[in-house]
Design an enzyme around this catalytic site. Structure first.
Site: not given
Ligand code: PGA
Length: 259
Positions: A66, A135, A137, A142
């Site tokens: 992304d 959450d 995702h 999302e």
């Molecule tokens: P993080 O993010 O590795 O910084 O915890 C994970 C994500 O949002 O997919």
């Protein structure tokens, strides 16, 4: 069912996954890696560095999950910059063979399709590294994202913007939109490796692995994949109902199976 591997800490997770990726690249110097940003995959990239010393990585290809929309690609927190800094440079990959979705607002409506075409042209992703958001995702898909979704523009939730504010001066600087591989895109990768560390990820991990298949928890899409490996530390595993079985299964796994 995904294979769940519960490890001591993130360093052990990084070593396990890096061993596997290094073997993949030695076997196929044109391997196509699906790259993730965020804090979670960093131990994998760190452990990969010594393992790829002396290995020809000049033809390894990469696709990031992304990118933020509208961020200057030169901004240190654009995912293009993050992938360059954390992956391309330390591992010595050819930057021209490693792509991030194009978050430039001009023509953004076409950038998703272009990215899908580029993945297809490369022959698809061999191994996709994934983190998971609090959450649920994966990528920036999302809650509510379709299991069939393709690379497209999404609006970040407030929670994701808060979670990512640590990388910016303030939450107001976190972009509102992103362009992300879809769940359908991710499910086409030949092997998914999802990592999660810490108590804060425990509910999302339990939901993704043992909860119902639901767009409300996009990580649950991995249940649809024939080859998904979930590597978690004790804290991130703390809400798993069948943790004892996962440990037992992994401890008794024939060595030749790897992950
Ligand atoms: P993080 O993010 O590795 O910084 O915890 C994970 C994500 O949002 O997919």
């Amino acid at each position: 069912m995904a294979e769940i591997v519960i490890v001591r800490d993130k360093e052990a997770a990084g070593e396990l996954v890096a061993d596997h990726i290094a073997a993949l690249v030695r076997e196929n110097p044109e391997a196509v890696l699906g790259l993730a940003t965020g804090s979670t995959p960093l131990p994998v990239y760190e452990a990969l560095r010594p393992r790829l010393q002396g290995v020809d990585v000049s033809r390894v290809r990469g696709f990031a999950l992304d990118e933020y929309v509208g961020i200057d690609p030169a901004h240190p927190e654009s995912y293009r910059s993050v992938i360059t800094r954390e992956v391309v440079e330390p591992l010595g990959l050819n930057p021209e063979l490693v792509r991030t979705p194009d978050g430039t607002p001009e023509g953004i409506e076409y950038h998703g399709e272009e990215y899908e075409a580029a993945i297809l042209d490369a022959g698809g992703i061999d191994l996709q590294i994934l983190g998971i958001g609090t959450d649920g995702h994966i990528g920036f898909n999302e809650p509510g994202s379709s299991f069939a979704s393709q690379t497209r523009v999404k609006t970040l939730t407030e929670q994701t913007r808060r979670d990512n504010a640590r990388f910016f001066d303030s939450i107001d600087d976190v972009p509102m939109h992103c362009i992300t591989q879809g769940l359908g895109t991710i499910l086409r990768a030949r092997h998914l490796v999802l990592l999660a560390f810490g108590e804060g990820k425990a509910a999302a991990v339990a939901g993704a692995v043992e909860g119902p298949l639901t767009a409300s928890l996009p990580g649950s899409a991995i249940q649809l994949h024939a080859r998904a490996t979930v590597v978690v530390d004790e804290a991130a595993a703390s809400q798993l109902q069948r943790a004892a079985y996962y440990r037992y299964a992994f401890d008794n796994k024939p060595d030749w199976q790897g992950i």
